[in-house]
Design an enzyme around this catalytic site. Structure first.
Site, short mmCIF file in Angstrom:
data_model
loop_
_atom_site.label_atom_id
_atom_site.label_comp_id
_atom_site.label_asym_id
_atom_site.label_seq_id
_atom_site.Cartn_x
_atom_site.Cartn_y
_atom_site.Cartn_z
CG HIS A 2 15.48 42.83 97.08
ND1 HIS A 2 16.35 43.41 96.21
CD2 HIS A 2 14.18 43.25 96.14
CE1 HIS A 2 15.99 44.04 95.26
NE2 HIS A 2 14.69 43.84 95.16
CD GLU B 187 17.82 35.39 60.42
OE1 GLU B 187 18.54 34.54 60.06
OE2 GLU B 187 16.65 35.50 60.12
NE ARG C 297 15.50 33.87 64.60
CZ ARG C 297 15.43 34.21 63.53
NH1 ARG C 297 14.47 35.46 63.29
NH2 ARG C 297 15.51 33.50 62.58
#
Length: 660
Positions: A104, A434, A619
């Protein structure tokens, strides 16, 4: 040791030769047929293989089972990929006992993805390199075997840096391949926290924005100089390309894009001037800057511009339902900044979009999506991309008005989705973070994480399951009826025009707006259940840029995808958000117009949200899909977002209201 090689470009030629020099047996080489539309300035792997007497193939799809079987028959001990342009399937990667390894063109984990050579120059880096790494399912994410650094000189352009990288690659391979042949293969895991992703560059990405800093414009010229397509601008309708330039610090107070002088040819940028050393008008020859100015008819004081709208190509029509909302109005602004988009919108109000109402490419109708079904159906049919952004998305409403949440968020939006199916229109649908509910994963993956919600007697989840069910319906329409779709999941986007202080007064707003209202009115900041819930807060500018790239859909890479859009680095508890907000409030120049801080108050979620509420401890998104499909990475720190959001709301408060 027997090797199968996948290779293309100059790096491919270097890799093939290095493998041979290290004493490997090459069973076959896989490459690409040259594209007639591409400037093939580089060496030919197929020609090299033919001259060496090695079998060479260029299949359209090397991952097809037929080719996988043929590669398996070759029984490779090891697989190498040197600038091969397609990802290899896991079936191929597992064919070689020693593993598969890719070369790479960057110092991984930085600059994963496409065109790292050009991107490091665009970003003004002073160092890059090459990395040999083990190949895994995720592109450029495997363990590092070896790397070599390459310094980037200030006068380097794409071609000179390309030659440096080829030389470094050969040195790297010459040193590590003999060791690997003996079975000694170093492995150092990549640090995911340091990973950055970049997408494919297109010729049109060379368009110069003269409002950028002069260093940014100069770096763009360097990054795409010949034999790449070049950085370009327009004088009226005539396109011209800049092949080389230098930075001049003084723009003499001229507006960005203004010609300061024609001999030498200098153009003002945001903070300096760009001197154009060589350039080309249209398809003409390369000339020095002063001759280019003469060819273009430039004089001091002339303004260079963005490309003219193409009369023969229709603009892309985007339908935004809920255009006056937080996402809708910011997205409208982003789309109208591009010449090739036309926005059609509907909403029940227009206060947030008043600045666009006279724009010739903005068409607005005030109305309710549950009433104006004929207008909506007609415009779904008329437009190219549909964004149904209308939803009730404030937590207190989930327990206060669960049926209304279901009716609007699911039923009304389902009707719009069916219009998209009927008229075969692409839909970009706002799912939500959610939907992950009480998922226990450290970070939420769109394709792997379980979607976990609470019991039926907790109406707080009606928003989550309404969105999730619609996600599943859209997915099914895509599978069964060919609906083109992308689902995007925002993670706590924040910024100016998020809700309103009036909405916060009745409890129908997002967290930061409610906190700002408490500061404005001198009431205690309420920390629900202590405010220890953690969220990843995302600046609206970062979010909208990702959403814009979804709409652009380069190479159709977003079709059928679910994409989280959030900032994992901006994780904070609600208490930490409140503390940061208070600190910014105390430093704000308008602070003296507002009451003293009334302190923090811990309240139970039931007393605040009512019966049937459940909260989520954390979250955090995985944004691998966004990196891979969009070449997108969030960049704006949480403090900057908080300060800008606070400033917007404080300046929106009436003077009389401040005094009271």
């Amino acid at each position: 040791m027997k090797a199968v090689i996948f290779a293309y470009h100059d790096m491919g030629c270097q890799g093939v030769q290095a493998v041979l020099d290290a004493g490997y047996e090459i069973a076959a080489i896989f490459t690409h047929a040259d594209n007639p539309a591409e400037n093939t300035f580089f060496g030919s792997v197929s020609r090299l293989a033919a001259e060496l007497g090695i079998p060479v193939y260029a299949p359209d799809n090397v991952n097809h089972p037929i080719w996988v079987d043929r590669i398996a028959e070759l029984a490779p001990d090891i697989i190498f990929s040197f600038y091969y342009r397609n990802l290899l399937s896991e079936e191929i990667l597992h064919l070689a006992p020693a593993g598969a390894f890719n070369l790479h063109g960057s110092l991984l984990p930085a600059y994963r993805g496409r065109a790292p050579l050009n991107w490091v120059l665009v970003n003004g880096e002073s160092e890059t390199g090459v990395t040999l790494h083990r190949m895994v399912k995720r592109a450029d994410a495997g363990e590092i075997v070896a790397s070599q650094r390459v310094a980037i000189a200030q006068d380097d352009v794409a071609l000179t840096l390309h030659h440096k990288l080829c030389q470094a690659a050969r040195q790297l391979l010459n040193s590590i391949l003999p060791t690997m042949k003996c079975g000694d293969i170093p492995s150092v895991p990549q640090r995911e926290s340091d990973a950055t992703y970049y997408g494919r560059r297109r010729p049109e990405d060379g368009l110069i924005d003269w409002h950028k800093p002069v260093s940014t414009v100069h770096n763009l010229v360097r990054a795409v100089a010949a034999p790449w397509p070049g950085a370009f601008s327009y004088n009226g309708s005539q396109k011209f390309t800049i092949w080389s330039s230098r930075i001049c610090p003084d723009a003499q107070g001229a507006l960005p894009g203004s010609v300061i002088s024609v001999s030498p040819l200098r153009v003002a940028c945001a903070d300096g001037a760009l001197e154009i050393i060589t350039g080309q008008a249209g398809d003409g020859i390369t000339v020095q800057g002063s001759q280019l100015a003469q060819t273009l008819g430039l004089v001091a004081g002339a303004r260079l511009n963005r490309p003219p709208a193409t009369s023969g190509k229709r603009r892309i029509r985007v339908l935004i339902l809920g255009v006056n909302g937080f996402i809708g109005n910011h997205l409208t602004e982003r789309l109208l900044n591009e010449e090739n988009y036309e926005v059609y919108g509907m909403d029940i109000g227009s206060n947030a979009i008043s600045r666009f109402l006279l724009h010739p490419r903005f068409h607005f109708v005030e109305g309710d999506i549950s009433i104006h079904s004929e207008w909506i159906e007609y415009h779904v049919k008329k437009c190219d991309v549909v964004l149904p952004l209308v939803a009730i998305a404030t937590p207190i409403e989930y327990t206060r008005n669960p049926l209304r949440v279901f009716e609007l968020d699911f039923e009304e939006n389902l009707r719009i989705i069916r219009y998209c199916v009927k008229y075969r229109k692409r839909v970009v649908f706002p799912s939500t973070s959610e939907v992950y509910g009480m998922c226990t994963d450290a970070s939420f993956d769109e394709d792997k994480s379980n979607l976990i919600v609470g019991p039926v007697n907790k109406p707080r989840w009606i928003y989550s399951v309404s969105k999730q069910l619609l996600d599943r319906v859209i997915w099914a329409y895509g599978e069964k009826e060919g609906l083109r779709f992308t689902l995007f999941r925002p993670f706590n986007w924040m910024g100016p025009r998020l809700d309103s202080l009036n909405a916060a007064r009745i409890g129908s707003s997002r967290a930061i707006t409610q906190l700002i209202l408490n500061l404005v009115e001198g009431t205690p900041i309420k920390l629900i259940d202590g405010g220890q819930q953690k969220r990843c807060f995302t600046d609206i500018r970062d979010g909208i840029e990702a959403l814009f790239r979804i709409i652009v859909n380069d190479g159709d890479r977003c079709d059928g995808k679910i994409i989280n859009i959030g900032n994992p680095d901006n994780e904070a508890s609600i208490q930490e958000l409140a503390t940061l907000l208070l600190d910014s409030f105390d430093k704000h120049p308008l602070r003296c117009h507002f009451p003293p801080f009334a302190g923090f108050q811990v309240v139970e979620s039931r007393s605040y949200y009512g019966k049937g509420y459940q909260d989520v401890a954390h979250r955090k998104p995985s944004i691998d899909n966004a990196r891979r499909c969009l070449g997108w990475e969030p960049s704006i720190a949480m403090r900057d977002t908080v300060e800008e959001t606070l400033d917007f709301f404080l300046r929106s408060v009436d003077v009389a209201e401040r005094a009271s």
